[in-house]
Motif scaffolding. Structure first.
Motif, short mmCIF file in Angstrom:
data_model
loop_
_atom_site.label_atom_id
_atom_site.label_comp_id
_atom_site.label_asym_id
_atom_site.label_seq_id
_atom_site.Cartn_x
_atom_site.Cartn_y
_atom_site.Cartn_z
N ASP A 103 -3.70 16.15 15.44
CA ASP A 103 -3.50 17.16 14.40
C ASP A 103 -4.08 16.69 13.07
N LEU A 104 -3.88 15.42 12.75
CA LEU A 104 -4.41 14.88 11.49
C LEU A 104 -5.93 14.88 11.50
N ALA A 105 -6.53 14.63 12.69
CA ALA A 105 -7.99 14.65 12.80
C ALA A 105 -8.53 16.04 12.48
N TYR A 106 -7.82 17.08 12.93
CA TYR A 106 -8.23 18.45 12.61
C TYR A 106 -8.13 18.71 11.10
N MET A 107 -7.24 17.98 10.42
CA MET A 107 -7.08 18.13 8.98
C MET A 107 -8.09 17.29 8.20
N GLY A 108 -8.94 16.56 8.94
CA GLY A 108 -9.93 15.72 8.28
C GLY A 108 -9.44 14.33 7.95
N ILE A 109 -8.34 13.91 8.58
CA ILE A 109 -7.78 12.58 8.34
C ILE A 109 -7.89 11.77 9.62
N SER A 110 -8.78 10.80 9.63
CA SER A 110 -9.01 9.97 10.81
C SER A 110 -9.48 8.60 10.36
N GLY A 111 -9.65 7.69 11.32
CA GLY A 111 -10.17 6.38 10.98
C GLY A 111 -11.51 6.45 10.30
N ALA A 112 -12.35 7.41 10.70
CA ALA A 112 -13.69 7.54 10.14
C ALA A 112 -13.66 7.98 8.68
N THR A 113 -12.71 8.86 8.32
CA THR A 113 -12.65 9.35 6.94
C THR A 113 -11.91 8.39 6.02
N LEU A 114 -10.94 7.65 6.55
CA LEU A 114 -10.14 6.76 5.71
C LEU A 114 -10.75 5.37 5.58
N PHE A 115 -11.65 5.03 6.50
CA PHE A 115 -12.35 3.74 6.44
C PHE A 115 -13.85 4.01 6.51
N ASP A 127 0.83 -1.20 0.00
CA ASP A 127 0.00 0.00 0.00
C ASP A 127 0.86 1.25 0.00
N TRP A 128 0.50 2.21 -0.85
CA TRP A 128 1.09 3.54 -0.83
C TRP A 128 -0.05 4.55 -0.90
N SER A 129 0.27 5.80 -0.67
CA SER A 129 -0.73 6.86 -0.78
C SER A 129 -0.10 8.07 -1.45
N ALA A 130 -0.93 8.81 -2.19
CA ALA A 130 -0.46 10.05 -2.80
C ALA A 130 -0.30 11.15 -1.75
N SER A 131 -0.81 10.92 -0.53
CA SER A 131 -0.76 11.93 0.53
C SER A 131 0.23 11.52 1.63
N PRO A 132 1.23 12.36 1.94
CA PRO A 132 2.12 12.05 3.07
C PRO A 132 1.40 12.06 4.40
N TYR A 133 0.29 12.80 4.48
CA TYR A 133 -0.47 12.87 5.73
C TYR A 133 -1.23 11.57 5.98
N VAL A 134 -1.76 10.98 4.92
CA VAL A 134 -2.41 9.67 5.05
C VAL A 134 -1.38 8.63 5.48
N ALA A 135 -0.20 8.67 4.87
CA ALA A 135 0.86 7.73 5.24
C ALA A 135 1.24 7.90 6.71
N ALA A 136 1.34 9.15 7.16
CA ALA A 136 1.67 9.41 8.57
C ALA A 136 0.58 8.87 9.49
N PHE A 137 -0.68 9.00 9.08
CA PHE A 137 -1.78 8.47 9.90
C PHE A 137 -1.58 6.97 10.13
N PHE A 138 -1.33 6.23 9.07
CA PHE A 138 -1.20 4.78 9.21
C PHE A 138 0.00 4.41 10.07
N ALA A 139 1.10 5.15 9.93
CA ALA A 139 2.29 4.85 10.73
C ALA A 139 2.01 5.07 12.21
N PHE A 140 1.42 6.23 12.55
CA PHE A 140 1.17 6.54 13.96
C PHE A 140 0.01 5.74 14.53
N ALA A 141 -1.02 5.47 13.72
CA ALA A 141 -2.14 4.67 14.21
C ALA A 141 -1.68 3.26 14.55
#
Length: 228
Positions: free
Chosen positions: A179-191, A63-77
């Protein structure tokens, strides 16, 4: 290490995987989605691989993503969810491939080579896969256990670096996920779905307190008339 889920499960015979496991998944996916998936069509074949990857079936994909923020979410999650079983881990790693590598090694057809070692970027249609769409997902397909070495060979041929890695402290996991949740990147938005909402709330429970709810309204900036 960059390893596919198929390799992590100790499976290395790609021809057996395609003829048996993926064949069975194909039959079940058609029934579950109520659609026809033509395995002789490259778009349908790659779509099926993407569905398998995103719903937990081991595949020869990374898996890869065009967004570094999405990638960071998966790493930290992943770090947050597995902190108790990995107490000695102090960093997470985010990898990045250059566009030059992707463009040089992408193919227009889906080829899962059984014998010749390869790693190939694979862009899969978002069709019938809202998770892939939400995650801005893309893939590399490989049949080799050491993906980095194959990419390094390509780097030597191209004469320029193609793979980068950023190591970030695990201790930043809670702050980063908030911080990512404030950007709209969370488990709810990605899944999309209740499983994603549950994952988001599980993260909030790990914070020790929920992220404060803030309502933000954009207001058109209009010049203020001077007092008469």
């Amino acid at each position: 290490r960059l390893e596919t889920t198929l390799q992590r499960n100790g499976r290395h015979r790609l021809e057996r995987y395609c003829n048996e496991t993926l064949h069975q998944f194909h039959r079940h996916a058609e029934a579950a989605l109520n659609i026809r998936i033509d395995m002789t069509n490259g778009d349908d074949y790659s779509m099926l691989l993407g569905l398998a990857q995103h719903f937990g079936l081991p595949t020869p994909l990374l898996d890869w993503s065009a967004s570094p923020y999405v990638a960071a979410f998966f790493a930290f999650a992943d770090a947050l969810e597995n902190s108790k079983s990995r107490p000695d881990v102090d960093k997470v790693r985010v990898y990045a491939l250059t566009n030059a590598f992707v463009q040089a090694h992408s193919t227009k057809t889906v080829v899962l080579n059984y014998f010749k070692p390869y790693v190939s970027p694979l862009e899969i249609s978002f069709r019938n896969n809202p998770r892939l769409y939400a995650q801005q997902g893309c893939f590399t397909a490989t049949n080799h256990s050491n993906v980095v070495s194959l990419i390094q060979r390509a780097t030597n041929v191209m004469g320029t670096a193609t793979l980068f890695a950023a190591d970030l402290p695990v201790g930043l996991a809670v702050e980063a996920l908030q911080d990512l949740a404030y950007m709209g990147i969370s488990g709810a938005t990605l899944f999309p779905g209740l499983d994603g909402v549950s994952r988001m709330l599980k993260h909030e429970m790990a914070y020790g307190h929920p992220a404060p709810e803030v309502v933000i309204q954009a207001v058109e900036d209009k010049p203020i008339a001077p007092n008469a």
